[in-house]
Design a protein around this motif. Structure first.
Motif, short mmCIF file in Angstrom:
data_model
loop_
_atom_site.label_atom_id
_atom_site.label_comp_id
_atom_site.label_asym_id
_atom_site.label_seq_id
_atom_site.Cartn_x
_atom_site.Cartn_y
_atom_site.Cartn_z
N GLY A 120 0.95 -1.19 -0.02
CA GLY A 120 0.02 0.07 -0.01
C GLY A 120 0.71 1.29 0.07
O GLY A 120 0.56 2.17 -0.62
N LEU A 121 2.11 1.37 0.81
CA LEU A 121 2.68 2.33 0.86
C LEU A 121 3.55 2.59 -0.46
O LEU A 121 3.38 3.81 -1.09
N GLU A 122 4.08 1.54 -1.08
CA GLU A 122 4.59 1.76 -2.53
C GLU A 122 3.44 2.13 -3.72
O GLU A 122 4.00 2.82 -4.39
N ASP A 123 2.35 1.83 -3.56
CA ASP A 123 1.34 1.94 -4.45
C ASP A 123 0.84 3.62 -4.22
O ASP A 123 0.66 4.32 -5.23
N ALA A 124 1.29 4.13 -3.11
CA ALA A 124 0.99 5.83 -2.79
C ALA A 124 2.66 6.51 -3.06
O ALA A 124 2.70 7.37 -2.85
N GLY A 125 3.40 5.65 -3.30
CA GLY A 125 4.74 6.43 -3.65
C GLY A 125 5.99 6.64 -2.50
O GLY A 125 6.68 7.18 -2.47
N ALA A 126 5.51 5.54 -1.60
CA ALA A 126 6.19 5.52 -0.12
C ALA A 126 6.79 4.39 0.01
O ALA A 126 6.66 3.51 -0.84
N SER A 127 7.72 4.38 1.16
CA SER A 127 8.21 2.62 1.43
C SER A 127 8.37 2.69 2.91
O SER A 127 7.97 3.70 3.65
N LEU A 128 8.46 1.45 3.48
CA LEU A 128 8.66 1.38 5.03
C LEU A 128 9.68 2.51 5.49
O LEU A 128 9.58 2.71 6.59
N ALA A 129 10.69 2.85 4.67
CA ALA A 129 11.82 3.83 5.35
C ALA A 129 11.12 5.04 5.57
O ALA A 129 11.71 6.06 6.39
N ASP A 130 9.82 5.32 4.92
CA ASP A 130 9.33 6.82 5.27
C ASP A 130 8.15 6.65 6.49
O ASP A 130 7.64 7.64 6.76
N VAL A 131 7.98 5.62 7.08
CA VAL A 131 7.21 5.49 8.30
C VAL A 131 7.66 6.15 9.29
O VAL A 131 8.72 5.97 9.77
N VAL A 132 6.75 6.93 9.91
CA VAL A 132 6.99 7.65 11.15
C VAL A 132 6.39 7.16 12.37
O VAL A 132 6.62 7.70 13.39
N ARG A 133 5.36 6.42 12.14
CA ARG A 133 4.49 6.04 13.24
C ARG A 133 3.87 4.60 12.88
O ARG A 133 3.13 4.75 11.89
N THR A 134 3.77 3.71 13.89
CA THR A 134 2.80 2.41 13.73
C THR A 134 2.01 2.40 15.09
O THR A 134 2.40 3.01 16.22
N ARG A 135 0.84 1.88 14.82
CA ARG A 135 -0.05 1.78 15.93
C ARG A 135 -0.32 0.03 15.91
O ARG A 135 -0.97 -0.32 14.89
N ILE A 136 -0.01 -0.77 16.70
CA ILE A 136 -0.25 -1.95 16.86
C ILE A 136 -1.37 -2.23 18.01
O ILE A 136 -1.23 -2.05 19.18
N PHE A 137 -2.17 -3.11 17.43
CA PHE A 137 -3.28 -3.68 18.32
C PHE A 137 -3.09 -5.25 18.52
O PHE A 137 -3.10 -5.88 17.49
N LEU A 138 -2.98 -5.69 19.64
CA LEU A 138 -2.75 -7.12 20.01
C LEU A 138 -4.08 -7.71 20.65
O LEU A 138 -4.61 -6.79 21.35
N THR A 139 -4.34 -8.86 20.44
CA THR A 139 -5.49 -9.23 21.14
C THR A 139 -4.82 -10.20 22.42
O THR A 139 -5.90 -10.53 23.19
#
Length: 129
Positions: free
Chosen positions: A62-81
């Motif tokens: 999805g990032l690549e389809d938008a012209g970005a990469s994992l290297a451009d990620v500045v925030r993640t939100r992880i939800f665990l069960t």
């Protein structure tokens, strides 16, 4: 500022009214990404680390389809069960983001839409100009 919606081709996108990702300017937001396999079913049932790797792979596309990469990620939100999975999920997250080191939040939740999903992650990226 232009807006580009990135589709995952999910049949639920038009029903619920969402996109896999949205790019506005140099910012890309990837919605909650679940561990869905190529067959449309839960991926690696019972294995939180493998599910995390799959989620990151889906988000990468999805990032690549938008012209970005994992290297451009500045925030993640992880939800665990399951609280007990935090270290395995953290290690899998670190495999992808160990050098990038985005701001991150990990939350234990009562459940996700599919009971076989152990993790769901949101991603935010800023494309360097």
């Amino acid at each position: 500022m232009s807006r580009k919606n990135i589709s995952s081709a999910s049949p639920f996108e038009p029903i619920i009214g969402f996109s896999r990702a949205v790019r506005v300017g140099n910012r890309v937001l990837v919605g909650g990404t679940a561990p869905i396999g190529e067959d449309g079913k839960a991926f690696a049932v019972g294995d939180a680390a493998a599910q995390t790797r799959r989620v990151i792979e889906i988000a990468r596309i999805g990032l690549e389809d938008a012209g970005a990469s994992l290297a451009d990620v500045v925030r993640t939100r992880i939800f665990l069960t399951r609280r007990m999975d935090w270290e395995a999920v953290g290690r899998a997250h670190g495999e992808a983001f160990g050098e990038i080191r985005p701001a991150s939040t990990m939350v234990v939740t009562a459940g996700l839409i599919d009971p076989d999903w152990l993790v769901e992650i949101e991603f935010e990226a800023v494309i360097s100009e």
